[in-house]
Structures are given as structure tokens and as C-alpha cells.
Design a protein around this motif. Sequence first.
Motif, PDB file in Angstrom:
ATOM      1  N   PHE A 108       1.297  -1.608  -0.049  1.00 48.79           N
ATOM      2  CA  PHE A 108       0.084  -0.215  -0.001  1.00 48.79           C
ATOM      3  C   PHE A 108       0.620   1.078  -0.013  1.00 48.79           C
ATOM      4  N   ALA A 109       1.929   1.173   0.283  1.00 48.78           N
ATOM      5  CA  ALA A 109       2.624   2.327   0.893  1.00 48.78           C
ATOM      6  C   ALA A 109       3.244   2.617  -0.312  1.00 48.78           C
ATOM      7  N   LEU A 110       3.497   1.705  -0.894  1.00 42.75           N
ATOM      8  CA  LEU A 110       4.451   1.959  -2.328  1.00 42.75           C
ATOM      9  C   LEU A 110       3.493   2.359  -3.521  1.00 42.75           C
ATOM     10  N   GLY A 111       2.587   1.840  -3.096  1.00 51.22           N
ATOM     11  CA  GLY A 111       1.289   1.640  -4.415  1.00 51.22           C
ATOM     12  C   GLY A 111       1.379   1.172  -5.158  1.00 51.22           C
ATOM     13  N   GLU A 112       2.516   0.524  -6.005  1.00 54.15           N
ATOM     14  CA  GLU A 112       3.071  -0.052  -7.383  1.00 54.15           C
ATOM     15  C   GLU A 112       3.500  -1.075  -6.397  1.00 54.15           C
ATOM     16  N   PRO A 113       3.218  -2.582  -6.017  1.00 54.39           N
ATOM     17  CA  PRO A 113       3.536  -3.074  -5.013  1.00 54.39           C
ATOM     18  C   PRO A 113       5.144  -4.292  -6.293  1.00 54.39           C
ATOM     19  N   ASP A 114       5.926  -3.848  -5.184  1.00 52.47           N
ATOM     20  CA  ASP A 114       7.342  -5.126  -5.920  1.00 52.47           C
ATOM     21  C   ASP A 114       7.476  -6.400  -5.047  1.00 52.47           C
ATOM     22  N   PRO A 115       7.232  -7.274  -5.274  1.00 52.62           N
ATOM     23  CA  PRO A 115       7.235  -8.814  -4.656  1.00 52.62           C
ATOM     24  C   PRO A 115       8.662  -9.119  -3.914  1.00 52.62           C
ATOM     25  N   VAL A 116       9.763  -8.511  -4.441  1.00 53.91           N
ATOM     26  CA  VAL A 116      10.897  -8.572  -4.318  1.00 53.91           C
ATOM     27  C   VAL A 116      11.346  -7.659  -2.525  1.00 53.91           C
ATOM     28  N   PHE A 117      10.474  -6.601  -2.974  1.00 56.71           N
ATOM     29  CA  PHE A 117      10.735  -5.596  -1.450  1.00 56.71           C
ATOM     30  C   PHE A 117       9.394  -5.992  -0.671  1.00 56.71           C
TER      31      PHE A 117
END
Length: 138
Positions: A108-117
Motif C-alpha cells: 500500500f505504501a509503494l502504490g505499485e507493489p514490488d514482490p521482492v521488496f
Amino acid sequence: MSVSNSDVDDRVFKVIGGGSAVMNAVAFTAVGMIALDSIVYGAIAGVFAGAGASLFLPWFLRFTAAQNEASEEGGVSDAASRAGGSARTGVVGLGLELGGIGMLAAGFALGEPDPVFGILVALAVAVVVSLAAAVVFD
């Protein structure tokens, strides 16, 4: 052939943990699909939370039962030792469950979810929570 009450309770606790694991996995996958537009990200978070629930919930139910049976003299570590099972397994399960929640929060914080992060965040939360809870229950 008789079955002791403790064996029945342990099986019931494991069934409750398994049911909770499935529900966590489904709910986290749905949140990933609906809110984050990434079913893979939600499913990965659901695996973390589901695995954590299946480890934590049965131990927590045994721990709570041990606390209810004990007198007020014993502390948290005394109840943890009487609960049976491994407190470390329960604590790792708690860490994994909170790691799955942390992974969703990072998405939610990234807006575009990155699976690795997200996986890195989940693992970091799981390790920190497990270490902190191990101090409390040890």
C-alpha cells in the motif's frame, strides 16, 4: 482405546490453526487482487500470514489454556513452558503472520507493489518480531 483430553485438544487446536491459515491466505490474496491489483503479491503475503497462523495459533491456544489453569504466581515464561509444544515455533509463527501484514502495508505504501521488496519487508518483520517475542517468552 481411550484418547486423552490433551490429545483431543491438541488436534482441535491444529484444526483451528489450519482453518485460520486457509482463511488468511484467501483474505490476503483477495486484498492483493482487489486493492493492489496484484494477485501474486497478495498470494505471497497470504502464504506468509497463513504459514504464521498455522504455527502460532495452536501454540497460542495451548499457552492461553496453561495461563488459565495456572495460579497467579507463575509468569509468562512459566506458562509458556507448561503450554507444551515449542514456544519458538509459536513465536516464529507470530513473526510470519505479522510479516504478511507488513508486506501488505509495504504494498500500500509503494502504490505499485514490488514482490521482492515485499518479501524483504515480510522477512525483516518476521525476524524482528520473532527475536523480540523470544526474549519475552524465554
